[in-house]
Design a protein around this motif. Structure first.
Motif, PDB file in Angstrom:
ATOM      1  N   GLN A  11       0.820  -1.211   0.000  1.00 32.35           N
ATOM      2  CA  GLN A  11       0.000   0.000   0.000  1.00 32.35           C
ATOM      3  C   GLN A  11       0.853   1.259   0.000  1.00 32.35           C
ATOM      4  OE1 GLN A  11      -0.969   2.682   2.319  1.00 32.35           O
ATOM      5  NE2 GLN A  11      -2.184   3.355   0.552  1.00 32.35           N
ATOM      6  N   GLU A  47       1.920   1.777  -3.434  1.00 30.06           N
ATOM      7  CA  GLU A  47       0.836   2.321  -4.258  1.00 30.06           C
ATOM      8  C   GLU A  47       0.667   3.813  -3.997  1.00 30.06           C
ATOM      9  OE1 GLU A  47      -3.060   0.211  -5.531  1.00 30.06           O
ATOM     10  OE2 GLU A  47      -3.464   1.098  -3.574  1.00 30.06           O
ATOM     11  N   ASP A  48       0.712   4.219  -2.741  1.00 28.14           N
ATOM     12  CA  ASP A  48       0.585   5.628  -2.378  1.00 28.14           C
ATOM     13  C   ASP A  48       1.679   6.481  -3.008  1.00 28.14           C
ATOM     14  OD1 ASP A  48      -1.710   6.074  -0.945  1.00 28.14           O
ATOM     15  OD2 ASP A  48      -0.782   5.918   1.030  1.00 28.14           O
ATOM     16  N   ALA A  54      -1.684   6.160  -7.196  1.00 31.42           N
ATOM     17  CA  ALA A  54      -2.137   6.569  -5.857  1.00 31.42           C
ATOM     18  C   ALA A  54      -3.546   7.143  -5.936  1.00 31.42           C
ATOM     19  CB  ALA A  54      -1.181   7.614  -5.283  1.00 31.42           C
ATOM     20  N   HIS A  55      -4.358   6.796  -4.937  1.00 27.88           N
ATOM     21  CA  HIS A  55      -5.731   7.302  -4.884  1.00 27.88           C
ATOM     22  C   HIS A  55      -6.188   7.318  -3.432  1.00 27.88           C
ATOM     23  CE1 HIS A  55      -6.042   2.906  -5.217  1.00 27.88           C
ATOM     24  NE2 HIS A  55      -7.093   3.021  -4.444  1.00 27.88           N
ATOM     25  N   THR A  58      -5.012   0.189  -1.056  1.00 24.21           N
ATOM     26  CA  THR A  58      -5.468   1.429  -0.430  1.00 24.21           C
ATOM     27  C   THR A  58      -6.882   1.276   0.098  1.00 24.21           C
ATOM     28  OG1 THR A  58      -4.023   2.805  -1.792  1.00 24.21           O
ATOM     29  CG2 THR A  58      -5.968   3.869  -0.836  1.00 24.21           C
ATOM     30  N   ALA A  99      -5.071  11.318  -0.809  1.00 29.00           N
ATOM     31  CA  ALA A  99      -4.204  10.186  -1.128  1.00 29.00           C
ATOM     32  C   ALA A  99      -2.817  10.418  -0.547  1.00 29.00           C
ATOM     33  CB  ALA A  99      -4.124  10.004  -2.640  1.00 29.00           C
ATOM     34  N   GLY A 100      -2.047   9.340  -0.468  1.00 27.99           N
ATOM     35  CA  GLY A 100      -0.669   9.442  -0.022  1.00 27.99           C
ATOM     36  C   GLY A 100      -0.478   9.000   1.414  1.00 27.99           C
ATOM     37  N   THR A 101       0.764   8.709   1.739  1.00 24.90           N
ATOM     38  CA  THR A 101       1.134   8.296   3.094  1.00 24.90           C
ATOM     39  C   THR A 101       1.738   9.474   3.834  1.00 24.90           C
ATOM     40  OG1 THR A 101       1.640   6.074   2.281  1.00 24.90           O
ATOM     41  CG2 THR A 101       2.477   6.667   4.460  1.00 24.90           C
ATOM     42  N   THR A 143       0.095  14.082  -4.721  1.00 23.29           N
ATOM     43  CA  THR A 143      -0.167  12.842  -5.448  1.00 23.29           C
ATOM     44  C   THR A 143      -0.958  13.189  -6.701  1.00 23.29           C
ATOM     45  OG1 THR A 143      -2.136  12.515  -4.075  1.00 23.29           O
ATOM     46  CG2 THR A 143      -0.134  11.337  -3.406  1.00 23.29           C
TER      47      THR A 143
END
Length: 883
Positions: A357, A360-361, A366-367, A384, A451-453, A480
């Motif tokens: 994940q 992906e972020d 990314a979403h 996610t 989105a995003g970490t 993102t």
């Protein structure tokens, strides 16, 4: 690629349907060469919206007839396109409609809708497969009661199943029979299911807390009955746990599970008729690993828990997918933690989150947890939505406490049973059930929208004169795709202060009168925030984000000594493990930098000693020790670099593993022997932990090229009776240059050639090998008699296994990318869902060096220019190229 590009669907465009479908009466006449589907719909006009025609979704359907009321419609009475059937003029506000279509399940290689595989009929309707069965409003907010008649050849299809309770069955003449199923609970069409085939079952019963007896059946192909006991036990545990922990009871007289070998997903929660990939049902000690047993327990629980979180209360639209999936993942994580080791489960869940994940972020796909748009909804069954969505639910639990969380869940079901709702509805239930919680719910809502970490950095300072400790934390969320500007998140920080004596200190924030013992939760809700603790007797080491209280990346000014101290003393098991992982990552990335600069890579003695200390305490908790001894993966280490050095990471990790193996050889041999299998095989947490520690020790011995380790691996492969030990030994042998390698692989395949799931492990072992000939071997295995490109499990094992192999897939010459592009193009014609899943491996191509980027771009553009590219693959490739 822009020509004729599919149009994105937007959350902001959601509108309720102009018509509701309240009852569905389906009849299936299953026949080779063409199945006839008769659908009788009870339709009601939605008086809350502007009058409009009835528009029904449909794909790959042959329309036979349409009747409205008693009047058959002619071609001029409706409009038909490849995707829709539109009936413009319906009389009155309530009407009955009958639609007859013909479909061809035997030609359906996409495994979506109704398909025939291995001689059996099966459905997969989530997300939008029902439109391939009959014309319908294929959207989750249209909930109806279903009555389903299934007719087929008695000899070929003795079992006829659908949702709900079996209300009647009989003989249809000419060697055929029928069954009538009725589901009293309204459901969206994505939860519809039908199975017809030559199947056998095992049976048990469960008495609910209100005293009802529920019949439980697991259907499998003949010969697999002896591999179902663990799945049945898991189902019964799940039903009991959901009653005890959530107060939720099963609501029908029968619960059926069917296991099929050809299935795109892991499993599907169709109301009362769960369809499973065989991977998550079939298990015997000699055919399944400990990971398989734990996976079956978790997935059976997950699909059962959907009966309430997804079925009784479902999502209004597919943008709300995490409403059911994130919540149900959190529930199955809680269940698995209660059934096994809670610390080990948490570490495993966070490890997966970070590897898949977080990646992906950080990439072009990314979403947010609640996406704003999609082209193909199948592409949003993502880490996610699932894993990060589960972390959002866990934060509710952390902020509100167990009692507050339960109040919110109870209110959610009381308000919305039988409805299709949104993540906002869930948040409102949590908020309204806890009016005095002091949570800024509007800020918390950003976890769904951004989105995003988030990154959290900080430092701490101790003042000996005032005995105060000041902790300063800062948060940052990078741009993102589609979201260049981000707002601060509400981040729960679960923390403790560990004193020099290794014990937790009492926590008193400045201005408070009373102290909190051990651990407390703070709310980080600004870009930068400081917290001052008073009455701190000595300089502490902060233990931050205990239990991983938020899905963030932490950067704190820990020294190596601080991390070693936390490894040994932190009362939070997760953070003891985390300290070791942070120290290991720091060391490994330092070695990578040394290599890139032309310096010798030297492994610090302090880290090797720290790993030895962990090994010396391994007997206290073997399962935890096996994880604490495992170095961060190559893929995770790559996420920590601006430009991923594939070969450097591989070399550094191998160097450290070999150093640990050599330095602690005697302790590793002792740990191996102390945890050798004793007595009857068990999948108890203790037994699984002992096997995990034993095999971790064996892996280090082989990393050091130890002769005794090699002998133990061969002996384990040849004599072990449990698949965990056999497959671990084989994987170590297969990744080596041992002369016995080829024979071991050959004898394994000869023994298990008729066990599809076991052969999947054999394919995976070779796909994930770090040997230089891996791609050549994988390419050759495409022609192996046991491999079938049409079977998703085979693809995930061989092709998916290879794309997860950092050093092989990301070869500098681009050969791995070329291989994947070929497979995506081939799969695009057969099974677009599987093709798009494989295509996601390209997503982070810009994180690599220029040579690899150039090769990846060539492969991506070749896929992009493939004629008749599916929506599924188009979306992933387009976003990857744009990113």
């Amino acid at each position: 690629m822009d020509k004729g590009s599919p149009k994105a669907i937007l959350l902001k465009d959601y509108a309720a349907p102009a018509w509701w479908i309240e009852t569905v009466d389906l009849s299936f006449d299953l026949r080779d060469g063409g199945t006839l589907v008769t659908s009788r719909l009870g339709v009601r006009r939605n008086l809350d919206v502007v009058r409009a025609p009835l528009v029904l979704d449909g794909q790959e359907l042959e329309l036979v007839s349409v009747t409205v009321g008693d009047r058959p419609l002619g071609p001029d009475d409706y409009a038909i396109t490849p995707d829709h059937l539109t009936i413009p003029d319906l009389p009155g506000d309530q009407v009955a409609i009958e639609i007859v279509t013909r479909i061809h399940p035997e030609k359906n290689t996409a495994l979506e809708g109704l398909y025939k595989s291995s001689g059996n009929y099966c459905t997969q309707c989530e997300a939008e497969g029902f439109r391939k069965i009959t014309y319908f409003q294929d959207r989750p907010d249209v909930m109806a009661k279903y009555r389903v008649r299934v007719e087929g050849d008695r000899a070929a299809y003795p079992v006829l199943l659908s949702n709900g309770n079996l209300v009647d069955q009989g003989d249809a003449g000419d060697g055929r029979h029928w069954a009538l199923w009725e589901d009293p609970w309204p459901k969206p069409c994505y939860l519809f299911a039908l199975v017809a085939g030559n199947l056998v079952h095992i049976e048990d019963r469960f008495r609910t807390r209100s005293g009802r007896d529920v019949t439980l059946r697991i259907y499998v192909e003949p010969g697999n009955e002896d591999k179902c006991a663990h799945a049945m036990e898991s189902l019964i545990k799940s039903m009991k746990w959901d009653e005890d922990v959530y107060g939720l009871e099963y609501d029908l007289d029968i619960f059926n599970i069917v296991a099929v070998g050809d299935f795109n997903m892991g499993a599907m929660e169709n109301k009362s008729l769960n369809v499973f990939n065989t991977k998550y049902i079939l298990a015997r000690p000699d055919t399944a690993t400990d990971t398989d047993f734990l996976g079956i327990e978790a997935v059976v629980a997950h699909e059962y828990f959907h009966n309430w979180t997804g079925n009784r209360v479902t999502c209004r639209d597919w943008f709300q997918l995490s409403l059911k999936e994130g919540l149900t993942v959190f529930r199955d994580q809680q269940f698995s933690a209660d059934m096994n080791s809670a610390p080990v489960k948490r570490i495993q869940d966070v490890t997966r989150l970070r590897q898949v994940q977080f990646a992906e972020d950080a990439g072009p796909t990314a979403h947010p947890v609640r996406p704003d748009s999609y082209i193909e909804i199948n592409n949003f069954y993502t880490p996610t939505v699932y894993e990060k969505g589960a972390e959002v639910l866990r934060m509710y639990h952390t902020l509100l406490g167990a009692a507050g969380y339960r109040r919110g869940i109870d209110l959610y079901f009381a308000r919305h049973d039988g409805q299709a709702v949104t993540t906002d509805d869930f948040l409102a239930a949590m908020r309204d059930a806890n009016p005095d919680a002091g949570v800024d719910w509007e800020q918390f809502r950003r976890w769904y929208a951004q989105a995003g970490t988030p990154g959290v950095s900080g430092e701490g300072s101790y003042d000996p004169a005032t005995h105060t400790y000041r902790l300063t934390l800062r948060q940052f969320l990078a741009p993102t795709p589609g979201q260049p500007v981000k707002l601060p998140m509400l981040i729960p920080v679960s923390l403790g202060l560990v004193g020099p004596d290794g014990k937790d200190q009492a926590l008193t924030l400045a201005g408070e009168d009373s102290a909190t013992a051990g651990t407390r939760v703070l709310a980080l809700n600004a870009a930068e925030q400081s917290f001052t603790f008073t009455e701190v007797p000595a300089p502490p080491v902060p233990s931050l984000f205990r239990g991983f209280s938020a899905p963030i990346k932490l950067s704190f000014d820990y020294s190596d000594a601080d991390l070693t101290f936390l490894m040994a003393n932190d009362s939070d098991p997760f953070n003891r493990w985390e300290a070791g992982q942070t120290l290991a990552s720091r060391l490994l990335l330092g070695l990578v930098a040394d290599r890139a600069a032309g310096r010798d890579m030297a492994v610090p003695k302090g880290f090797i000693d720290a790993m030895g200390a962990t090994l010396s305490r391994a007997s206290e908790d073997p399962a935890f020790a096996s994880l604490a001894l495992t170095l961060p993966s190559e893929n995770y280490l790559g996420q920590l670099m601006e430009v991923i050095d594939v070969d450097g990471i591989h070399a550094a990790r191998n160097l450290v593993r070999a150093a640990i193996g050599r330095t602690h050889r005697d302790a590793l041999l002792a740990a191996y022997r102390a945890n050798a299998e004793q007595g009857e095989f068990s999948v108890s947490p203790d037994a699984i932990g002992r096997r995990a520690l034993k095999n971790a020790a064996l892996a280090y011995l082989l990393a050091a090229d130890d002769a005794d380790g090699k002998a133990l691996a061969l002996a384990q492969y040849r004599t072990a009776t449990g698949m965990t030990d056999v497959i671990t030994a084989l994987a170590l042998i297969a990744d080596s240059d041992m002369p016995e390698r080829a024979d071991a692989l050959a004898t394994f395949a000869a023994k298990w050639k008729d066990e599809a799931l076991v052969m999947d492990k054999w394919f995976m072992i070779q796909a994930t090998s770090s040997r230089p000939d891996t791609l050549a071997n994988v390419t050759a295995l495409l022609s192996h008699p046991g491999f079938n490109i049409r079977n998703p499990n085979k693809v995930y094992s061989l092709v998916g296994g290879f794309t997860g192999n950092a050093v092989a897939f990301h070869a500098a010459d681009g050969s791995g990318y070329e291989f994947l592009a070929d497979r995506v193009i081939e799969l695009n014609k057969l099974n677009p869902q599987v093709a798009s899943r494989m295509a996601k491996s390209f997503a982070r191509w810009r994180k690599y060096d220029g040579e690899r980027q150039a090769a990846a771009k060539v492969a991506l553009e070749r896929v992009a220019h493939t004629p008749d590219l599916s929506r599924d693959v188009y979306e992933i490739i387009a976003r990857s190229l744009e990113g």
